[in-house]
Design a protein around this motif. Structure first.
Motif, PDB file in Angstrom:
ATOM      1  N   MET A   1      50.267  55.997  -5.785  1.00  0.00           N
ATOM      2  CA  MET A   1      49.764  55.119  -6.841  1.00  0.00           C
ATOM      3  C   MET A   1      48.250  55.207  -6.958  1.00  0.00           C
ATOM      4  N   ARG A   2      47.793  54.960  -8.123  1.00  0.00           N
ATOM      5  CA  ARG A   2      46.357  55.021  -8.381  1.00  0.00           C
ATOM      6  C   ARG A   2      45.696  53.725  -7.923  1.00  0.00           C
ATOM      7  N   ALA A   3      44.624  53.857  -7.131  1.00  0.00           N
ATOM      8  CA  ALA A   3      43.925  52.684  -6.608  1.00  0.00           C
ATOM      9  C   ALA A   3      43.209  51.945  -7.741  1.00  0.00           C
ATOM     10  N   ILE A   4      43.281  50.634  -7.679  1.00  0.00           N
ATOM     11  CA  ILE A   4      42.608  49.810  -8.683  1.00  0.00           C
ATOM     12  C   ILE A   4      41.116  49.728  -8.344  1.00  0.00           C
ATOM     13  N   LYS A   5      40.313  50.114  -9.284  1.00  0.00           N
ATOM     14  CA  LYS A   5      38.869  50.100  -9.071  1.00  0.00           C
ATOM     15  C   LYS A   5      38.325  48.691  -9.259  1.00  0.00           C
ATOM     16  N   LYS A   6      37.651  48.198  -8.246  1.00  0.00           N
ATOM     17  CA  LYS A   6      37.091  46.852  -8.306  1.00  0.00           C
ATOM     18  C   LYS A   6      35.823  46.834  -9.155  1.00  0.00           C
ATOM     19  N   PRO A   7      35.589  45.751  -9.887  1.00  0.00           N
ATOM     20  CA  PRO A   7      34.381  45.682 -10.722  1.00  0.00           C
ATOM     21  C   PRO A   7      33.117  45.639  -9.868  1.00  0.00           C
ATOM     22  N   LEU A   8      32.021  46.129 -10.432  1.00  0.00           N
ATOM     23  CA  LEU A   8      30.763  46.140  -9.704  1.00  0.00           C
ATOM     24  C   LEU A   8      30.224  44.731  -9.539  1.00  0.00           C
ATOM     25  N   PHE A   9      30.369  43.894 -10.582  1.00  0.00           N
ATOM     26  CA  PHE A   9      29.845  42.523 -10.546  1.00  0.00           C
ATOM     27  C   PHE A   9      30.985  41.500 -10.564  1.00  0.00           C
ATOM     28  N   MET A  10      30.800  40.429  -9.822  1.00  0.00           N
ATOM     29  CA  MET A  10      31.702  39.293  -9.817  1.00  0.00           C
ATOM     30  C   MET A  10      31.426  38.460 -11.077  1.00  0.00           C
ATOM     31  N   LYS A  11      32.453  38.148 -11.853  1.00  0.00           N
ATOM     32  CA  LYS A  11      32.264  37.381 -13.079  1.00  0.00           C
ATOM     33  C   LYS A  11      31.990  35.916 -12.747  1.00  0.00           C
ATOM     34  N   GLN A  12      30.868  35.408 -13.218  1.00  0.00           N
ATOM     35  CA  GLN A  12      30.475  34.024 -12.960  1.00  0.00           C
ATOM     36  C   GLN A  12      29.904  33.421 -14.238  1.00  0.00           C
ATOM     37  N   LYS A  13      30.743  32.670 -14.959  1.00  0.00           N
ATOM     38  CA  LYS A  13      30.331  32.094 -16.244  1.00  0.00           C
ATOM     39  C   LYS A  13      29.134  31.157 -16.099  1.00  0.00           C
ATOM     40  N   LEU A  14      29.109  30.407 -15.004  1.00  0.00           N
ATOM     41  CA  LEU A  14      28.006  29.472 -14.781  1.00  0.00           C
ATOM     42  C   LEU A  14      26.679  30.206 -14.688  1.00  0.00           C
ATOM     43  N   MET A  15      26.680  31.317 -13.971  1.00  0.00           N
ATOM     44  CA  MET A  15      25.450  32.093 -13.805  1.00  0.00           C
ATOM     45  C   MET A  15      24.990  32.691 -15.133  1.00  0.00           C
ATOM     46  N   ARG A  16      25.954  33.075 -15.957  1.00  0.00           N
ATOM     47  CA  ARG A  16      25.586  33.644 -17.260  1.00  0.00           C
ATOM     48  C   ARG A  16      24.895  32.609 -18.143  1.00  0.00           C
ATOM     49  N   LYS A  17      25.346  31.368 -18.057  1.00  0.00           N
ATOM     50  CA  LYS A  17      24.701  30.311 -18.841  1.00  0.00           C
ATOM     51  C   LYS A  17      23.267  30.088 -18.380  1.00  0.00           C
ATOM     52  N   VAL A  18      23.042  30.202 -17.079  1.00  0.00           N
ATOM     53  CA  VAL A  18      21.669  30.073 -16.568  1.00  0.00           C
ATOM     54  C   VAL A  18      20.813  31.231 -17.082  1.00  0.00           C
ATOM     55  N   ILE A  19      21.396  32.430 -17.095  1.00  0.00           N
ATOM     56  CA  ILE A  19      20.670  33.603 -17.617  1.00  0.00           C
ATOM     57  C   ILE A  19      20.313  33.388 -19.083  1.00  0.00           C
ATOM     58  N   TYR A  20      21.263  32.890 -19.867  1.00  0.00           N
ATOM     59  CA  TYR A  20      21.000  32.626 -21.294  1.00  0.00           C
ATOM     60  C   TYR A  20      19.836  31.642 -21.451  1.00  0.00           C
ATOM     61  N   SER A  21      19.806  30.618 -20.606  1.00  0.00           N
ATOM     62  CA  SER A  21      18.748  29.607 -20.709  1.00  0.00           C
ATOM     63  C   SER A  21      17.384  30.165 -20.331  1.00  0.00           C
ATOM     64  N   LEU A  22      17.380  31.239 -19.545  1.00  0.00           N
ATOM     65  CA  LEU A  22      16.123  31.833 -19.093  1.00  0.00           C
ATOM     66  C   LEU A  22      15.546  32.864 -20.069  1.00  0.00           C
ATOM     67  N   ILE A  23      16.379  33.370 -20.958  1.00  0.00           N
ATOM     68  CA  ILE A  23      15.925  34.431 -21.870  1.00  0.00           C
ATOM     69  C   ILE A  23      14.717  34.008 -22.708  1.00  0.00           C
ATOM     70  N   PRO A  24      14.712  32.819 -23.361  1.00  0.00           N
ATOM     71  CA  PRO A  24      13.512  32.425 -24.118  1.00  0.00           C
ATOM     72  C   PRO A  24      12.265  32.330 -23.244  1.00  0.00           C
ATOM     73  N   ILE A  25      12.425  31.902 -21.995  1.00  0.00           N
ATOM     74  CA  ILE A  25      11.283  31.787 -21.082  1.00  0.00           C
ATOM     75  C   ILE A  25      10.762  33.172 -20.715  1.00  0.00           C
ATOM     76  N   VAL A  26      11.665  34.126 -20.538  1.00  0.00           N
ATOM     77  CA  VAL A  26      11.256  35.509 -20.250  1.00  0.00           C
ATOM     78  C   VAL A  26      10.476  36.082 -21.430  1.00  0.00           C
ATOM     79  N   ILE A  27      10.984  35.870 -22.642  1.00  0.00           N
ATOM     80  CA  ILE A  27      10.296  36.363 -23.847  1.00  0.00           C
ATOM     81  C   ILE A  27       8.912  35.728 -23.964  1.00  0.00           C
ATOM     82  N   ALA A  28       8.835  34.417 -23.679  1.00  0.00           N
ATOM     83  CA  ALA A  28       7.551  33.724 -23.741  1.00  0.00           C
ATOM     84  C   ALA A  28       6.581  34.262 -22.697  1.00  0.00           C
ATOM     85  N   SER A  29       7.090  34.628 -21.522  1.00  0.00           N
ATOM     86  CA  SER A  29       6.209  35.168 -20.477  1.00  0.00           C
ATOM     87  C   SER A  29       5.577  36.481 -20.918  1.00  0.00           C
TER      88      SER A  29
END
Length: 319
Positions: A1-29
């Motif tokens: 059987m073909r081995a299932i390839k594990k994703p490189l990153f763990m999916k974390q919706k909470l962390m993505r929301k924090v990233i979204y909130s930081l994008i305007p601050i990064v642009i401002a910097s």
């Protein structure tokens, strides 16, 4: 059987929301301080992600998306002219000794971004406390330069450093908008407040912790200010400067290193606010918030345990 390839990153919706909130601050910097801010961000994210991958690959575990948040937060607390090698050393130290030594994501006692920031702050004080640059104004601002003009005089340094040296305060308008010298993401109170509203609305950060920090800070700061303490600035000035808002919204609310109980979050927040004022006014460090949060991290498990014991005793009394 073909081995299932594990994703490189763990999916974390909470962390993505924090990233979204930081994008305007990064642009401002980038607007305030130049394109170097964006390159430094990419550099740190790359080094931090590679560091976590090196440790997680032994257990065949994916990289957490939280490491991207850690790298972004750490970078945004750095001065715009921070040497790339110092930034790299700091994030590697933070990931290894603030996270991996405890077992990786979800097991860390301290906020890794703050571990990294405090490490470089203590080990490399000159580039982290002396070398600052002016904030750009107008159009295209920092988007047209690599790095804005350097500042040599203390009288033109960051608002908190100026206050410690001369007792002068910056205008509230500039503190609110963010066109002042300072760390990459800590200057604009407006953008940080908007990020806080987004995080609270999406239930991605604890509003109890945020309000607790503000309560503790305002209570201690106002009391000392009224009593005439010369090292304590106007409470509103202190609230809008020195990274207090940034640390409160993004660092103190870290769900892993802060208490889990609602009552514990209030106590934890008030503790951080009080300690911040004490460090700012009577220690060597102008900011204080990052050390205060690490102290809060130390007591977080004890606070939760104390709350549980108290609740248990109350139930026995009413039974």
């Amino acid at each position: 059987m073909r081995a299932i390839k594990k994703p490189l990153f763990m999916k974390q919706k909470l962390m993505r929301k924090v990233i979204y909130s930081l994008i305007p601050i990064v642009i401002a910097s980038v607007y305030f301080f130049g394109l170097r801010a964006l390159v430094l961000m990419v550099w740190v994210v790359g080094i931090g992600t590679a560091t976590e991958w090196f440790f997680e690959k032994r257990y065949n575990k994916p990289i957490s998306e939280a490491v991207i948040v850690t790298c972004m937060l750490y970078t945004l607390t750095l001065p715009p002219s921070t040497p790339f090698w110092i930034a790299a050393v700091g994030i590697m130290f933070g990931i290894i000794f603030g996270k991996e030594v405890f077992g990786g994501f979800g097991r860390n006692v301290f906020n890794p971004a703050l571990v990294a920031r405090c490490f470089v702050y203590v080990c490399f004080p000159e580039p982290l406390t002396i070398h600052w640059v002016k904030s750009a104004t107008g159009f295209p601002g920092g988007f047209g330069v690599w790095l804005t003009e350097s500042i040599d005089a203390v009288s033109q340094s960051t608002p908190m450093l100026i206050f410690r040296e001369t007792s002068q305060t910056e205008s509230f308008a500039r503190l609110f908008i963010g066109n002042i010298p300072g760390s990459l993401g800590e200057t604009s109170a407006l953008l940080i407040i908007l990020a806080a509203i987004y995080l609270i609305y999406t239930k991605s950060a604890s509003w109890q912790t945020m309000i607790g920090v503000f309560m503790g800070y305002l209570l201690m700061s106002t009391t000392l200010y009224i009593l005439g303490a010369s090292t304590i600035p106007n409470p509103l000035f202190g609230l809008l400067s020195g990274g207090l808002l940034f640390g409160t919204v993004f660092m103190a609310t870290d769900p892993i290193s802060s208490p889990m109980t609602v009552e514990g979050k209030w106590i934890y927040g008030v503790l951080i606010g009080i300690v911040t004022v004490i460090i700012r006014g009577y220690a060597l460090f102008a900011g204080g918030i990052m050390f205060a949060i690490l102290i809060g991290n130390t007591f977080a498990p004890l606070i939760d345990e104390g709350v549980k014991i108290y609740k248990s005793s109350r139930k026995k009394v009413t039974a």
